[in-house]
Scaffold this active site. Structure first.
Site, mmCIF file in Angstrom:
data_model
loop_
_atom_site.group_PDB
_atom_site.id
_atom_site.type_symbol
_atom_site.label_atom_id
_atom_site.label_comp_id
_atom_site.label_asym_id
_atom_site.label_seq_id
_atom_site.Cartn_x
_atom_site.Cartn_y
_atom_site.Cartn_z
ATOM 1 N N TYR A 59 11.817 33.358 26.745
ATOM 2 C CA TYR A 59 10.683 34.251 26.460
ATOM 3 C C TYR A 59 10.423 34.236 24.961
ATOM 4 O O TYR A 59 11.369 34.281 24.165
ATOM 5 C CB TYR A 59 11.017 35.691 26.889
ATOM 6 C CG TYR A 59 9.982 36.701 26.433
ATOM 7 C CD1 TYR A 59 8.914 37.038 27.254
ATOM 8 C CD2 TYR A 59 10.055 37.292 25.164
ATOM 9 C CE1 TYR A 59 7.954 37.937 26.834
ATOM 10 C CE2 TYR A 59 9.093 38.183 24.741
ATOM 11 C CZ TYR A 59 8.039 38.516 25.579
ATOM 12 O OH TYR A 59 7.084 39.392 25.159
ATOM 13 N N GLU B 152 1.850 35.310 23.598
ATOM 14 C CA GLU B 152 3.087 35.388 24.373
ATOM 15 C C GLU B 152 3.243 34.186 25.295
ATOM 16 O O GLU B 152 2.264 33.726 25.889
ATOM 17 C CB GLU B 152 3.075 36.678 25.214
ATOM 18 C CG GLU B 152 4.347 36.902 26.034
ATOM 19 C CD GLU B 152 4.235 38.140 26.923
ATOM 20 O OE1 GLU B 152 4.909 39.137 26.644
ATOM 21 O OE2 GLU B 152 3.449 38.110 27.898
#
Lengths: 286, 367
Positions: B101, B189
């Site tokens: 992530y 993101e």
């Protein structure tokens, strides 16, 4: 009163623009100590009794000045803010819609220079009896001992007018600004009110989004002895929807009104469910 | 302004971040054609701006063009959490060895960009932050300084990334920061960022741009996601339209409706300094919204002038095609003139927000 007092000498950046000229006149009418105007390329002009200069540097060479209020349009506001942060102690940025990346740079530079920034996207600051650096209507304010700090402009007016209507008044009212990144946090302002002999009560007006109110709650519990009353708007706002300005949005589990109200109440702050309740809370303290 | 995944991926790719091979389709026939050309198993991903797409059934897989057609057909006629699916992204199915992530966001509290990275990607990052906060590496960047690739590598090392991947992982973090900065993003993101035999690939992409910076990203105005907004207007579940000047006051107007037992149908912030025209437009908007049964207009004028508001109200009422009861709270700058205009036109008003909200709910309950 805090930040804006009898020693504040202010210049107006963007004084020849539509917003700047209108509000410069209003601030002067209210008795604010406005000492100069700045618009690059308009040096030598007059604005009522005030001289207009091309740069802040030039103003500082000619007179004592320690504050600025900025009415410059958003695309040019970062430049104007850096210029005033370099030379002055207090900068009020009225401008709305400044890119958040510009605001982050402005706040970093202000931190380095030790300059206080109010805003952006704020109605400004008013100390009734002293003056105002802002765009608020003055007739709803009155000299008194209640300090107000708020993220929202018109909600500040709502509380100020109810306090005035109940025969009380305000020491200083500050809109810290509705953007995600602003110069002042609640704690800094509450600390100033705590140390201010003119302030006996504090009203803090928060809203959904971010965690500024939760942080303030922790701060109040440890550091504030004067009575603090609060109101949080957006109890009924659904998550994930942007409500007006960029600051007011519930993201995931953070930023809800419930979380803020709980944090404040467990810190011993009385939280009003509607604005009029604040009046009774203040009266009960008396 | 949030971007669809396929547009966000185009931006990421342009900055040197590897993304899976994929193409956008607007129809199931287009989707089938793409699958034929790609000639391998694919993922069909609905393009929506709401989160939680996977769990809501918005991603399907297909082994051949016929299956791709069927899946695209289903997705393109469905809604994901209330949002209509207008596009699908047909993408090569990746061979996933591991999921990471990484994100860059505006950190309000510190007033700086914040990089977050974790070797445990593919999950809900909020859940991870709640249950295993130590597994997320957080790194604030000074907004006035350069962010350099070595800083990306330092973050990668703290994530626990193995040595052979440190450089490419650090490079991706660095590139994602460049996207964040160059495009004035609120959020950039990648979740998951996948490790495959071919390298590290952005399997998903989120990009949320700052609406206030759009003047320096004119090209973004051509995207389908772009909406120029005159008002902050949000439709809600109830039947009492709430209009106010300023976000805080409008939100409080909604709260007062609810406190009295009513349900708001709209949040409509007319902003500061609204003219008579703007007031009329705002009223027209909520009159045109069918669930609205009562309108609560809450104005405490600062730079907004009460006389302008009154003129807008009178004009809107004269020309309205649907008659809806209107409860007005009008005070602030030029209130004498505003209130006089309303009285002359036979329009009643209140001066207290709380009384007006109560009246709006009572009115709603009377029919």
């Amino acid at each position: 009163m805090i930040f804006l007092d009898k020693d504040t000498k202010c210049l107006v950046q963007g004084i020849t623009g539509k917003q700047g000229s209108f509000h410069a006149e209003q601030m002067l009418d209210y008795g604010t100590n406005i000492v100069a105007g700045v618009t690059p390329g308009r040096g030598g002009q007059k604005f009522g009794p005030i001289n207009v200069y091309d740069s802040i540097e030039e103003v500082t060479e000619e007179m004592d000045v320690n504050a600025s209020i900025i009415f410059v349009p958003a695309p040019f506001a970062k430049d104007a803010a850096f210029e005033s942060i370099k030379h002055l102690d207090l900068v009020v940025i009225i401008t709305e819609h400044i890119p958040v990346h510009d605001s982050m740079q402005i706040m970093e530079y202000a931190r380095k220079k030790g300059t206080t920034v109010i805003g952006p996207n704020t109605p400004g600051i008013i100390s009734p009896g002293i003056g105002k650096l802002g765009i608020m209507p003055t007739h709803i304010f009155n000299e008194g001992n209640v300090g107000i700090v708020s993220r929202s402009g018109t909600l500040t007016y709502e509380f100020a007018s109810q306090i005035t209507g109940a025969g009380m008044g305000q020491s200083t009212c500050i809109g810290i600004g509705g953007d995600p990144v602003v110069g002042l946090d609640f704690s800094t302002v509450l600390k100033k009110f705590e140390d201010d002999p003119d302030t006996d009560y504090m009203v803090m007006i928060g809203e959904i989004g971010g965690n500024a109110e939760e942080k303030a709650a922790k701060y109040i519990e440890k550091n504030i002895s004067k009575p603090v009353m609060a109101f949080i708007s957006g109890t009924t706002a659904p998550p994930g929807k942007k409500m007006g300005h960029a600051g007011a949005i519930i993201e995931g589990n953070s930023g809800t009104a419930e979380s803020k109200i709980n944090a404040l109440e467990s810190a011993g702050v009385q939280v009003a469910r509607k604005p009029s309740e604040i009046i009774n809370m203040i009266k009960e303290f008396k | 302004m949030k971007l669809y995944e396929y547009n966000a991926k185009a931006v990421f790719k342009n900055e040197g971040i590897t993304v899976p091979e994929g193409y956008m389709a607007k129809t199931s026939a287009e989707a089938q054609k793409i699958a034929e050309n790609m000639n391998r198993p694919v993922a069909i991903k609905s393009q929506v701006l709401v989160g939680g797409r996977g769990k809501a059934g918005g991603i399907k897989f297909a082994d051949n063009p016929q299956e791709t057609f069927k899946s695209a057909e289903i997705l393109l006629s469905s809604h994901i959490k209330g949002e209509k699916v207008k596009y699908v992204l047909i993408e090569e199915k990746a061979n996933i060895k591991k999921e990471f992530y990484v994100s860059v966001a505006v950190d309000r509290a510190h007033k700086k960009p914040l990089i977050m990275a974790s070797a445990e990607g593919g999950v809900d990052i909020e859940e991870l932050a709640e249950n295993n906060p130590e597994k997320i590496i957080k790194y604030n960047v000074n907004p006035q300084d350069d962010f350099l690739p070595y800083e990306g590598r330092e973050i990668a090392r703290k994530m626990g990334v193995e040595s052979s991947l440190i450089s490419s992982m650090g490079g991706i973090i660095w590139k994602l920061f460049q996207v964040f900065k160059k495009y004035d993003a609120n959020l950039a993101e990648i979740n998951p960022l996948i490790v495959t035999p071919e390298g590290i690939i952005a399997a998903d992409a989120k990009l949320d741009l700052d609406d206030d910076s759009i003047f320096r990203h004119q090209k973004m105005m051509d995207l389908d996601e772009y909406e120029s907004e005159e008002f902050a207007f949000v439709k809600l579940e109830g039947d009492i339209a709430v209009i106010g000047n300023g976000a805080g006051l409008t939100l409080t107007g909604m709260d007062m409706i609810k406190l009295n037992g009513g349900e708001p149908a709209t949040f409509l912030d007319i902003g500061g300094g609204a003219s008579a025209d703007v007031i009329k437009k705002a009223l027209d908007l909520v009159i045109d919204y069918p669930p609205v049964k009562v309108i609560f207009l809450n104005v405490l004028g600062g730079i907004t002038r009460a006389d302008d508001v009154a003129r807008g109200i009178i004009k809107a009422l004269e020309e309205a095609e649907r008659k809806i009861p209107l409860v007005i709270r009008l005070t602030g700058t030029n209130e004498e003139e505003g209130q006089r205009l309303l009285t002359e036109a036979g329009v009643s008003f209140e001066t207290s927000m709380e009384d007006a909200a109560k009246k709006a709910v009572t009115l709603r309950n009377s029919f």
